[in-house]
Enzyme design. Sequence first.
Site, mmCIF file in Angstrom:
data_model
loop_
_atom_site.group_PDB
_atom_site.id
_atom_site.type_symbol
_atom_site.label_atom_id
_atom_site.label_comp_id
_atom_site.label_asym_id
_atom_site.label_seq_id
_atom_site.Cartn_x
_atom_site.Cartn_y
_atom_site.Cartn_z
ATOM 1 N N GLU A 152 1.709 -10.604 -17.364
ATOM 2 C CA GLU A 152 1.360 -9.723 -16.463
ATOM 3 C C GLU A 152 0.932 -8.259 -16.911
ATOM 4 O O GLU A 152 -0.095 -7.649 -16.213
ATOM 5 C CB GLU A 152 2.564 -9.268 -15.389
ATOM 6 N N HIS B 58 9.096 -33.855 -24.544
ATOM 7 C CA HIS B 58 8.563 -34.625 -23.483
ATOM 8 C C HIS B 58 7.150 -34.027 -22.991
ATOM 9 O O HIS B 58 6.996 -34.249 -21.862
ATOM 10 C CB HIS B 58 9.645 -34.342 -22.119
ATOM 11 N N ASN C 130 0.331 0.080 6.456
ATOM 12 C CA ASN C 130 0.759 -0.650 5.352
ATOM 13 C C ASN C 130 1.437 -2.088 5.720
ATOM 14 O O ASN C 130 2.126 -1.788 6.707
ATOM 15 C CB ASN C 130 1.827 -0.060 4.219
ATOM 16 N N GLY C 131 0.817 -3.240 5.546
ATOM 17 C CA GLY C 131 1.482 -4.424 6.077
ATOM 18 C C GLY C 131 0.080 -5.253 6.724
ATOM 19 O O GLY C 131 -0.885 -5.042 6.280
ATOM 20 N N CYS D 145 0.859 -1.117 -0.168
ATOM 21 C CA CYS D 145 -0.086 -0.039 -0.027
ATOM 22 C C CYS D 145 0.918 1.311 0.009
ATOM 23 O O CYS D 145 2.178 1.149 0.270
ATOM 24 C CB CYS D 145 -0.976 -0.208 1.232
ATOM 25 N N ARG E 151 1.786 1.316 -5.741
ATOM 26 C CA ARG E 151 1.866 0.338 -4.651
ATOM 27 C C ARG E 151 0.626 -0.215 -4.369
ATOM 28 O O ARG E 151 0.797 -1.164 -3.423
ATOM 29 C CB ARG E 151 2.543 1.332 -3.602
ATOM 30 N N TRP F 249 -3.879 -1.833 -1.503
ATOM 31 C CA TRP F 249 -3.721 -3.034 -2.138
ATOM 32 C C TRP F 249 -4.287 -4.045 -1.288
ATOM 33 O O TRP F 249 -3.476 -4.319 -0.382
ATOM 34 C CB TRP F 249 -2.379 -3.312 -2.775
ATOM 35 N N LYS G 24 6.444 -11.084 -18.712
ATOM 36 C CA LYS G 24 6.089 -9.788 -18.996
ATOM 37 C C LYS G 24 4.860 -9.675 -19.969
ATOM 38 O O LYS G 24 3.752 -9.053 -19.612
ATOM 39 C CB LYS G 24 7.033 -8.863 -19.910
ATOM 40 N N GLU H 8 11.372 -14.491 -18.616
ATOM 41 C CA GLU H 8 11.225 -12.856 -18.476
ATOM 42 C C GLU H 8 10.131 -12.463 -19.339
ATOM 43 O O GLU H 8 9.289 -11.792 -19.160
ATOM 44 C CB GLU H 8 12.123 -12.241 -18.288
ATOM 45 N N LYS I 126 3.459 -3.254 -7.071
ATOM 46 C CA LYS I 126 5.034 -3.018 -7.452
ATOM 47 C C LYS I 126 5.908 -3.774 -6.429
ATOM 48 O O LYS I 126 6.930 -4.263 -6.915
ATOM 49 C CB LYS I 126 5.224 -1.625 -7.704
HETATM 50 C C1 AGP Z 1 7.825 -7.905 -12.504
HETATM 51 O O1 AGP Z 1 7.531 -7.667 -13.573
HETATM 52 C C2 AGP Z 1 6.766 -8.162 -11.318
HETATM 53 N N1 AGP Z 1 6.500 -6.832 -10.860
HETATM 54 C C3 AGP Z 1 7.180 -9.105 -10.112
HETATM 55 O O2 AGP Z 1 7.638 -10.201 -10.526
HETATM 56 C C4 AGP Z 1 8.490 -8.469 -9.469
HETATM 57 O O3 AGP Z 1 9.859 -8.663 -10.044
HETATM 58 C C5 AGP Z 1 8.601 -9.246 -8.080
HETATM 59 O O4 AGP Z 1 7.641 -8.950 -7.248
HETATM 60 C C6 AGP Z 1 9.762 -9.061 -7.268
HETATM 61 O O5 AGP Z 1 9.780 -7.611 -6.777
HETATM 62 P P1 AGP Z 1 11.406 -7.247 -6.204
HETATM 63 O O6 AGP Z 1 12.384 -7.243 -7.455
HETATM 64 O O7 AGP Z 1 10.790 -5.577 -5.699
HETATM 65 O O8 AGP Z 1 11.664 -7.878 -5.041
#
Ligand code: AGP
Length: 615
Positions: free
Chosen positions: A495, A511, A108-109, A2, A27, A82, A492, A488, A610
């Site tokens: 997500e 396989h 936040n938490g 958050c 966030r 969030w 991308k 990766e 994020k």
């Molecule tokens: C990546 O595009 C995502 N937003 C997510 O997988 C991110 O890489 C993951 O949560 C790790 O975050 P960090 O690098 O801040 O630890």
Amino acid sequence: MCGIIGYIGNKEAMPILLQGLRRLEYRGYDSAGIAILNDQETRDKIQIQRIRAVGKIDALADKLKNKDKEMKGTIGIAHTRWATHGGVTEENAHPHFACDGKLIIAHNGIIENYRQLKEHLGAKHSFKSETDTEVLAHLIESHYDGDLRRAVEKALMHTRGTYGLVVMHADHPDKIVAARLGSPLVVGIGDGEYYVASDAAPLLAYTKKVAFLNDGEIAEISRSGFETFNLRDESVTKCVEEIEWNEEKAQKQGYDDFMLKEIFDQPVVYEDAIRGRIDLEEGTAHLGGLDMSDAEMRSVNRIILIACGTALHAAMAGKYAFERLSGIPTEVDVASEFRYRDPIIDNKTLVFAISQSGETFDTLAALREAKRKGAFTRGIVNVIGSTIARETDGGTYIHAGPELAVASTKAYTNMVAILLLYAVQFGRLRHMTVATGQRLVRALMEIPEKMQVILKKSEEIKKLAGKYSGYHDFLFLARGINFPVASEGSLKLKEISYIHSEAYPAGEMKHGVNALLSPEFPVLAIMTKNQLYEKMRSNIEEVRARKSKVILLASEGDAEAQSLADDIIYVPQTMELLEPLLNTIPLQLFAYHMAVILGKDVDRPRNLAKSVTVE
Ligand code: AGP
């Protein structure tokens, strides 16, 4: 997960808080709220006004229109959420009052024992929301006897879980109390005005002077300054840091989305990552923050890389570099699995915690487990002063600048760059020759120019995304160090465009996954010129025999590749271990353009945040 911001000073708080929320929106953004303590002397009694809204910050801004009179005051707190406990409703949006309407908090938490605390508070307290945060507000109120900070300290002694917390009370129009355990908080230092926020981004417009709270610290912030204490009420001295970023850098700079800006940032921020850290003459790298002697570095007999998501894919690429260049056995662990698999660790194990935010709970928990077992620990982190950066024994900042899009791009390439530098450094402390080291360093220096060549293909890749925007499944295929690149690229696409995709080692196709191949199942394959080129070539021939369309990532000049592909993206060649620095960029652009074509919210994709600071 958050975003929190608080302000106390001599200006109207509301516009400052609203602007700050906009910079924190990545966030978490399912609801938001602002509370202002109306400290006008003309009023018969000081009171707190609160306005909340479900949805993004614009929804809150709409509700705040023409509320200047009601929301008048020079001290306030605000929150963008969030959801973790309780649904996405206005009632669950922060900030939350306690019973008497005089105490209010934003948090936040996760307070893990909030149910027990709620029972303990009993019938004397009436709760309006489903949140753990509201319970915390009532708990603080139950300890309040006029000293706000002590009430917060006492209440927090009873909690289990994590918090980044700001508290206001109508009896104290001259202070905000802030506390942190597991969720980041930073104090911004202005001229007669002070800020407290979840990270530095929203402060950049007002100040570059910041002080990061550590876990277990509590701050009392007033117009004349701030004091920091631990939970035993002992004073703690904080150093004030000057952060490098200006607000301009955190803006979109003319791009439609933060993500596109950050993709195009890569050549510049990559140079920031390697600047001052490479040594062409000696063919090595010098990474500060690794306060291990050469002898200690030579004594390392195992490396473990722990991370999540995109950082995990950087780690996967780093494994190849460490093993090939330094000869040190290297494992990659999904952070959320690491601590529960009883890892075998000793004092010759070097554990790297890799994280853009430096706050990812899973990575932080894994790091703590590694420390508990006696490993050397190092961070490879982007956010300065973040928890992982401060809890490791040392480490290296990746200098990617603020990465505001939820989908990580420039942080990925900078993480790979730092891992390569470490691998070169360790290699040169062992068997690597100066000539090999110089070749690697020279190749690293050529990367930014080669990145620019690929970025110029953005429009070409946009057309390609348009051609394939009707498909619902994709397969990313590669071998060797390009398998992390394929992973990766697949993440991308998933997500931000919400298209299902998966990455597979090309040798594994026979396989089982071959069964999926069909004209409806396009394959994006990486077949650049390296030691596995021929192997990849035959895999791609198998794919085409089963009528799947093939988009090929191939090396410039490889004319033969044309016969294997329905569509082709040429990329400049580099040393095999450096390929992730280049080959990932077309995949980032492919995912970005696909998401834009499909009308997705590229910077703030659904269900994601994020920084994932809960387990
Ligand atoms: C990546 O595009 C995502 N937003 C997510 O997988 C991110 O890489 C993951 O949560 C790790 O975050 P960090 O690098 O801040 O630890």
